[in-house]
Design a protein around this motif. Structure first.
Motif, PDB file in Angstrom:
ATOM      1  N   ASP A  49       1.009  -1.548   0.182  1.00 16.71           N
ATOM      2  CA  ASP A  49       0.014   0.157   0.184  1.00 16.71           C
ATOM      3  C   ASP A  49       1.228   0.944  -0.149  1.00 16.71           C
ATOM      4  OD1 ASP A  49      -2.326  -1.078   0.217  1.00 16.71           O
ATOM      5  OD2 ASP A  49      -2.432  -2.018   1.042  1.00 16.71           O
ATOM      6  N   ALA A  50       1.763   1.284   0.809  1.00 16.23           N
ATOM      7  CA  ALA A  50       2.454   2.783   0.744  1.00 16.23           C
ATOM      8  C   ALA A  50       3.162   2.927  -0.801  1.00 16.23           C
ATOM      9  CB  ALA A  50       3.976   2.390   1.512  1.00 16.23           C
ATOM     10  N   GLN A  51       3.662   1.641  -1.279  1.00 14.12           N
ATOM     11  CA  GLN A  51       4.545   1.847  -2.548  1.00 14.12           C
ATOM     12  C   GLN A  51       3.614   1.855  -3.570  1.00 14.12           C
ATOM     13  OE1 GLN A  51       5.063  -1.721  -5.078  1.00 14.12           O
ATOM     14  NE2 GLN A  51       7.863  -1.285  -5.211  1.00 14.12           N
ATOM     15  N   GLN A  52       2.373   1.507  -3.447  1.00 12.73           N
ATOM     16  CA  GLN A  52       1.128   1.733  -4.364  1.00 12.73           C
ATOM     17  C   GLN A  52       0.982   3.500  -4.154  1.00 12.73           C
ATOM     18  OE1 GLN A  52       1.690  -0.595  -6.676  1.00 12.73           O
ATOM     19  NE2 GLN A  52      -0.412   0.149  -7.370  1.00 12.73           N
ATOM     20  N   ALA A  53       0.861   3.820  -2.537  1.00 15.15           N
ATOM     21  CA  ALA A  53       0.258   5.202  -2.514  1.00 15.15           C
ATOM     22  C   ALA A  53       1.828   6.293  -3.698  1.00 15.15           C
ATOM     23  CB  ALA A  53       0.638   5.650  -1.190  1.00 15.15           C
ATOM     24  N   LEU A  54       2.850   6.402  -3.356  1.00 16.28           N
ATOM     25  CA  LEU A  54       4.096   6.512  -3.809  1.00 16.28           C
ATOM     26  C   LEU A  54       4.191   6.689  -4.841  1.00 16.28           C
ATOM     27  CD1 LEU A  54       6.726   8.512  -2.723  1.00 16.28           C
ATOM     28  CD2 LEU A  54       7.750   6.112  -3.331  1.00 16.28           C
ATOM     29  N   ARG A  55       3.480   5.614  -6.410  1.00 19.92           N
ATOM     30  CA  ARG A  55       3.506   5.829  -7.957  1.00 19.92           C
ATOM     31  C   ARG A  55       1.462   6.652  -7.784  1.00 19.92           C
ATOM     32  NH1 ARG A  55       4.152  -0.998  -8.699  1.00 19.92           N
ATOM     33  NH2 ARG A  55       6.737  -1.045  -8.802  1.00 19.92           N
ATOM     34  N   CYS A  56       0.918   6.085  -7.448  1.00 24.34           N
ATOM     35  CA  CYS A  56       0.026   7.149  -7.386  1.00 24.34           C
ATOM     36  C   CYS A  56       0.057   9.075  -7.446  1.00 24.34           C
ATOM     37  CB  CYS A  56      -0.670   6.184  -6.291  1.00 24.34           C
ATOM     38  SG  CYS A  56      -1.931   4.765  -7.287  1.00 24.34           S
ATOM     39  N   TYR A  57       1.151   9.218  -6.758  1.00 23.59           N
ATOM     40  CA  TYR A  57       0.951  10.227  -6.821  1.00 23.59           C
ATOM     41  C   TYR A  57       1.725  11.086  -7.848  1.00 23.59           C
ATOM     42  CZ  TYR A  57       2.987  14.686  -4.424  1.00 23.59           C
ATOM     43  OH  TYR A  57       3.448  15.422  -4.200  1.00 23.59           O
ATOM     44  N   SER A  58       2.689   9.797  -8.254  1.00 26.40           N
ATOM     45  CA  SER A  58       4.061  10.584  -9.354  1.00 26.40           C
ATOM     46  C   SER A  58       2.976  10.299 -10.875  1.00 26.40           C
ATOM     47  CB  SER A  58       5.002   9.423  -9.415  1.00 26.40           C
ATOM     48  OG  SER A  58       4.345   7.933  -9.657  1.00 26.40           O
ATOM     49  N   GLN A  59       1.595   9.802 -10.449  1.00 27.39           N
ATOM     50  CA  GLN A  59       0.592  10.149 -11.228  1.00 27.39           C
ATOM     51  C   GLN A  59       0.036  10.795 -11.235  1.00 27.39           C
ATOM     52  OE1 GLN A  59      -0.201   5.747 -11.961  1.00 27.39           O
ATOM     53  NE2 GLN A  59       1.921   4.938 -12.487  1.00 27.39           N
ATOM     54  N   GLY A  60       0.334  11.638 -10.253  1.00 24.87           N
ATOM     55  CA  GLY A  60      -2.015  12.192 -10.174  1.00 24.87           C
ATOM     56  C   GLY A  60      -2.739  11.941  -9.682  1.00 24.87           C
ATOM     57  N   GLN A  61      -2.736  10.528  -9.094  1.00 25.75           N
ATOM     58  CA  GLN A  61      -3.970   9.788  -8.705  1.00 25.75           C
ATOM     59  C   GLN A  61      -4.230  10.031  -7.471  1.00 25.75           C
ATOM     60  OE1 GLN A  61      -3.279   6.226 -10.435  1.00 25.75           O
ATOM     61  NE2 GLN A  61      -3.585   6.912 -12.300  1.00 25.75           N
ATOM     62  N   ASP A  62      -4.830  11.531  -6.839  1.00 24.94           N
ATOM     63  CA  ASP A  62      -4.835  11.463  -5.561  1.00 24.94           C
ATOM     64  C   ASP A  62      -6.116  10.767  -4.815  1.00 24.94           C
ATOM     65  OD1 ASP A  62      -3.598  13.778  -6.640  1.00 24.94           O
ATOM     66  OD2 ASP A  62      -4.136  15.474  -5.728  1.00 24.94           O
ATOM     67  N   SER A  63      -7.223  10.751  -5.491  1.00 24.65           N
ATOM     68  CA  SER A  63      -8.114   9.582  -4.758  1.00 24.65           C
ATOM     69  C   SER A  63      -7.683   7.997  -4.331  1.00 24.65           C
ATOM     70  CB  SER A  63      -8.690   9.636  -5.801  1.00 24.65           C
ATOM     71  OG  SER A  63      -8.954   8.860  -7.170  1.00 24.65           O
ATOM     72  N   GLU A  64      -6.497   7.546  -5.178  1.00 21.91           N
ATOM     73  CA  GLU A  64      -6.054   6.171  -5.191  1.00 21.91           C
ATOM     74  C   GLU A  64      -4.689   6.460  -4.185  1.00 21.91           C
ATOM     75  OE1 GLU A  64      -6.603   3.477  -6.933  1.00 21.91           O
ATOM     76  OE2 GLU A  64      -8.681   4.376  -7.148  1.00 21.91           O
ATOM     77  N   VAL A  65      -4.266   7.175  -4.060  1.00 21.27           N
ATOM     78  CA  VAL A  65      -3.888   7.955  -3.205  1.00 21.27           C
ATOM     79  C   VAL A  65      -4.168   7.356  -1.894  1.00 21.27           C
ATOM     80  CG1 VAL A  65      -1.920   9.399  -2.060  1.00 21.27           C
ATOM     81  CG2 VAL A  65      -1.494   9.220  -4.388  1.00 21.27           C
ATOM     82  N   LEU A  66      -4.549   7.630  -1.670  1.00 23.95           N
ATOM     83  CA  LEU A  66      -5.543   8.385  -0.431  1.00 23.95           C
ATOM     84  C   LEU A  66      -6.205   6.868   0.245  1.00 23.95           C
ATOM     85  CD1 LEU A  66      -7.719  11.678  -0.662  1.00 23.95           C
ATOM     86  CD2 LEU A  66      -5.754  11.175   0.797  1.00 23.95           C
ATOM     87  N   LYS A  67      -6.483   6.393  -1.236  1.00 26.20           N
ATOM     88  CA  LYS A  67      -7.335   5.014  -1.017  1.00 26.20           C
ATOM     89  C   LYS A  67      -5.910   4.196  -0.202  1.00 26.20           C
ATOM     90  CE  LYS A  67      -8.690   0.882  -3.464  1.00 26.20           C
ATOM     91  NZ  LYS A  67      -8.623   0.644  -4.643  1.00 26.20           N
ATOM     92  N   HIS A  68      -5.156   4.130  -0.582  1.00 28.53           N
ATOM     93  CA  HIS A  68      -3.719   3.165  -0.220  1.00 28.53           C
ATOM     94  C   HIS A  68      -2.699   3.739   1.003  1.00 28.53           C
ATOM     95  CE1 HIS A  68      -3.393   0.592  -3.994  1.00 28.53           C
ATOM     96  NE2 HIS A  68      -3.983   1.884  -4.654  1.00 28.53           N
ATOM     97  N   LEU A  69      -3.188   5.565   1.076  1.00 27.69           N
ATOM     98  CA  LEU A  69      -2.568   5.426   2.476  1.00 27.69           C
ATOM     99  C   LEU A  69      -3.780   5.007   3.743  1.00 27.69           C
ATOM    100  CD1 LEU A  69      -1.682   8.978   1.908  1.00 27.69           C
ATOM    101  CD2 LEU A  69       0.035   7.241   1.622  1.00 27.69           C
ATOM    102  N   GLN A  70      -4.888   5.229   3.337  1.00 28.64           N
ATOM    103  CA  GLN A  70      -6.166   4.971   4.328  1.00 28.64           C
ATOM    104  C   GLN A  70      -5.421   3.643   5.406  1.00 28.64           C
ATOM    105  OE1 GLN A  70      -9.832   6.041   2.580  1.00 28.64           O
ATOM    106  NE2 GLN A  70      -9.294   8.214   3.643  1.00 28.64           N
ATOM    107  N   ALA A  71      -4.833   2.422   4.140  1.00 29.08           N
ATOM    108  CA  ALA A  71      -4.876   0.932   4.569  1.00 29.08           C
ATOM    109  C   ALA A  71      -3.637   1.291   5.051  1.00 29.08           C
ATOM    110  CB  ALA A  71      -4.411   0.749   2.936  1.00 29.08           C
TER     111      ALA A  71
END
Length: 319
Positions: A215-237
């Motif tokens: 989840d931490a890695q996916q949050a970082l990848r989504c942040y780099s791609q500008g997918q903010d909602s996906e970032v929050l989803k993985h961070l909440q996990a």
């Protein structure tokens, strides 16, 4: 000598030759003078340098080397070195005292000198050099307390020896102080997120470092791609008590920064400066601090736009 009189006396061609010869002699004279001045300058410079070298030699000859101190002079010299932060010299002094006096009371100042030198090198980012000093200390103090073992693990991680760090961590995990253990876990987490994802397989499957890594890695990848909602989803996990806790705070603050800087500040303020994830937020903190300073200077409000652009440029350099 005039040109007309030369031509009258020697004729046209001979006159030209005479004038040319005269010019060459003048140039030669200028060259000789310039060469002489250059020689004098070099000579003066050499004398000054020689004088400085002799002064340095005299100063060095006046200063006693540690090997020249008598056993009675060593205690004061060692304490002075400690006060001045000259830990390398203090190590030599107290090592002599331990060896020559055979008194146990000098072992503690020697240990303090080693730790001071390690901290000094670590603060400069010289972790490999600090690790060498630590191993020297280890030979003299094999009975290290848990806190020193934790320091050893951190040095191994920063010195690019993660396998040794993990092995030592497995042995000492249960005895490490709580705060130090959290810092070690977090440093391992930063190591994994910095491109060493294969290393995660070295941790037990049920360890937080491994089972929360995805989840931490996916949050970082989504942040780099500008997918903010996906970032929050993985961070909440990521649970609150997690090796990735400060990473979660940092990314949340970075998401909030462009919309609500006060909210971003509340996330950033929760991350301690010794955290390996503090580097993520330092450019944003720089912008926030500079912006606050600019707002407080009423006479510079007109130049605020320029200040902001300079601040952003500095932040990018830091990042």
């Amino acid at each position: 000598m005039s040109i007309s009189s030369t031509f009258k006396k020697h004729g046209r061609w001979k006159g030209c030759l005479v004038i040319l010869l005269y010019l060459l002699l003048s140039l030669l004279e200028l060259f000789v003078v310039s060469l002489y001045l250059l020689f004098r300058f070099a000579q003066d410079t050499y004398r000054k340098m020689a004088k400085k070298r002799s002064q340095k030699k005299r100063r060095k000859s006046r200063a006693k080397s540690i090997a020249q101190f008598s056993i009675k002079e060593l205690p004061n010299a060692g304490q002075n070195y400690l006060k001045q932060g000259k830990f390398a010299e203090a190590i030599k002094v107290f090592r002599r005292l331990v060896q020559e006096s055979q008194e146990e009371k000098w072992r503690e100042p020697l240990r303090s000198s080693f730790q001071g030198r390690i901290n000094q090198l670590t603060a400069k980012g010289m972790h490999r050099e600090a690790l060498v000093i630590f191993h020297n200390m280890e030979t003299l103090f094999p009975d290290q307390d848990p806190e020193l073992q934790g320091l050893h693990i951190l040095l191994l991680i920063h010195a690019d020896q993660p396998d040794k760090a993990r092995q030592l961590y497995e042995q000492a995990e249960d005895t490490l102080p709580k705060q130090q253990k959290q810092l070690i876990d977090e440093t391992f987490a930063a190591l994994l997120l910095s491109g060493n994802e294969k290393f995660v397989q070295n941790f037990p499957a049920d360890s937080p470092l491994r089972n929360q890594f995805f989840d931490a890695q996916q949050a970082l990848r989504c942040y780099s791609q500008g997918q903010d909602s996906e970032v929050l989803k993985h961070l909440q996990a990521l649970p609150f008590r997690s090796p990735y806790k400060n990473f979660r705070m940092a990314l949340n603050g970075m998401l909030a920064f462009h919309e609500n800087q006060k909210k971003a500040r509340t996330f950033f303020d929760k991350i301690h400066a010794n955290s390996p994830f503090f580097a993520l937020i330092s450019p944003y903190l720089y912008i926030l601090n500079e912006a606050n300073d600019a707002e407080g200077r009423e006479d510079e409000r007109k130049d605020y736009g320029n200040t902001e652009s300079k601040t952003e440029k500095k932040a990018v350099q830091q990042l």
